[in-house]
Design an enzyme around this catalytic site. Structure first.
Site, PDB file in Angstrom:
ATOM      1  CB  CYS A 110      -0.927   0.002   1.202  1.00  0.00           C
ATOM      2  SG  CYS A 110      -1.852  -1.519   1.358  1.00  0.00           S
ATOM      3  CG  HIS A 244      -3.261   3.023   3.058  1.00  0.00           C
ATOM      4  ND1 HIS A 244      -3.801   2.857   1.804  1.00  0.00           N
ATOM      5  CD2 HIS A 244      -3.263   1.798   3.652  1.00  0.00           C
ATOM      6  CE1 HIS A 244      -4.119   1.572   1.650  1.00  0.00           C
ATOM      7  NE2 HIS A 244      -3.808   0.926   2.747  1.00  0.00           N
ATOM      8  CG  ASN A 274      -6.861  -0.944   1.768  1.00  0.00           C
ATOM      9  OD1 ASN A 274      -6.165  -0.504   0.858  1.00  0.00           O
ATOM     10  ND2 ASN A 274      -6.358  -1.536   2.837  1.00  0.00           N
TER      11      ASN A 274
END
Ligand code: UT7
Length: 320
Positions: A110, A244, A274
């Site tokens: 990520c 994030h 996500n």
């Protein structure tokens, strides 16, 4: 001399899957998912390939910057899963937009986009590039086990891009890892070699949610402090936080100690879930296109992910 963001773009799959849609085949509920994560919907790949989305994002970013593909000196792509092991997604985009610039993929889960931005900085500072296309594309729906409610409800698919040009827009960047091969793990294909003695692990993303949660809150807090200090700023000097988008509770917990006005913290997790590396990229493009950022604003991008990786970058917005 470093870089500034000259243009951004993003592209999401057409198909939108709500929490209620998931509850039709999983033992879950909209109430559980929203209260534990903040996610309401996510985009999921159906007929589109990841390459289609990444190419679309790249073209939008080039147009936004008023640039031609021939100006690109380097293509970097943050992804955990390109459509093919080889060629890389970066090469696939290079072919589609018509450039023979060097191109390669970065897997830092990520945090991939922040790793790409820091690599771009090194190429520009060393004089090897003036214009770098950073792309990200994640097909999380093809990595998760859709019978595992503890993981599949969390993720979404998407792609994004930014065109970086030599300039004075990067104020500081900080990357780190706390190596861990278990907390988030996606095995690779073992193949059918008659010589292989390693057993095939289950081909699906496995995650220790609680362990990742603790790591994330500590890492994002520490990365924010460190990158601000490197830039000679305090967290209060930052105009916009782009964290994030894994879980609103993680975002709230990691930013709590800085007593930041919540309106400075940008979110799209409710609509996108996500999207791994792509989360911060799509977030940046979405709010750039809404006209949220003004020339001179300081943006702090911060992320954590499998590896366990983490990092933060502060940029000054140079567009109007
Ligand atoms: O990009 C990085 C990727 N990863 C992350 O960011 C993950 C970080 N971790 C998290 O976001 C959270 O730990 C989760 C959202 C994954 C889980 O939230 P939690 O509050 O830590 O829940 P939990 O894992 O402690 O589970 C609580 C309960 C369990 O039931 P019991 O054992 O208490 O009966 C789970 O089985 O919730 C159950 N549960 C669910 N229930 C309904 C787990 N997933 C679901 C679900 N729907 N989808």
């Amino acid at each position: 001399m470093s870089f500034y963001v000259a243009g951004t773009g993003s592209a999401l799959p057409e198909k939108v899957v709500s929490n209620d849609d998931l509850a039709q085949f999983l033992d879950t509920s909209d109430e559980w998912i929203v209260s534990r994560t903040g996610i309401r919907r996510r985009h999921v790949l159906t007929h589109e390939s990841l390459t289609d989305l990444a190419v679309a994002s790249a073209k939008i970013a080039l147009e936004d910057a008023g640039a031609e593909a021939s100006e690109i000196d380097l293509i970097l792509c943050a992804t955990m899963r390109a459509d093919t092991v080889t060629p890389s997604l970066a090469c696939a985009v290079g072919e589609a937009i018509g450039t023979s610039a060097p191109a390669f993929d970065i897997n830092a889960a990520c945090v991939g986009v922040l790793y790409c931005m820091e690599i771009a900085d090194s190429f520009i500072v060393s004089g090897r590039a003036k214009t770098v296309l950073v792309i990200s594309g994640e097909a999380m729906s093809k990595l998760v086990d859709w019978t595992d409610r503890s993981t599949c409800v969390l993720f979404g698919d998407g792609a994004g891009a930014m065109l970086l040009r030599a300039g004075e827009g990067r104020l500081a960047g900080e990357l780190s890892t706390r190596p861990d091969t278990h907390a988030i793990r996606m095995p690779n294909i073992e193949g059918n070699s008659p010589y292989n003695r390693i057993e095939q692990e289950k081909l699906a993303l496995q995650m220790d949610g609680g362990e990742v949660y603790k790591f994330a809150v500590n890492a994002m807090g520490r990365n924010i402090e460190e990158v601000c200090s490197m830039a000679g700023l305090t967290p209060a000097d930052i105009d916009w936080y782009l964290p994030h988008q894994a879980n609103v509770r993680i975002i709230d917990a990691s930013l709590k100690k800085f007593k930041i006005d919540k309106s400075k913290v940008l979110l799209n997790i409710a609509e996108c879930g996500n999207m791994s590396a792509t989360s911060v990229m799509v977030l940046l493009d979405e709010y750039a296109k809404k006209g949220t950022f003004h020339c001179g604003d300081k943006l702090l991008l911060v992320a954590f992910g499998g590896g366990l990786t983490s990092g933060a970058v502060i940029i000054e917005w140079k567009k109007n």
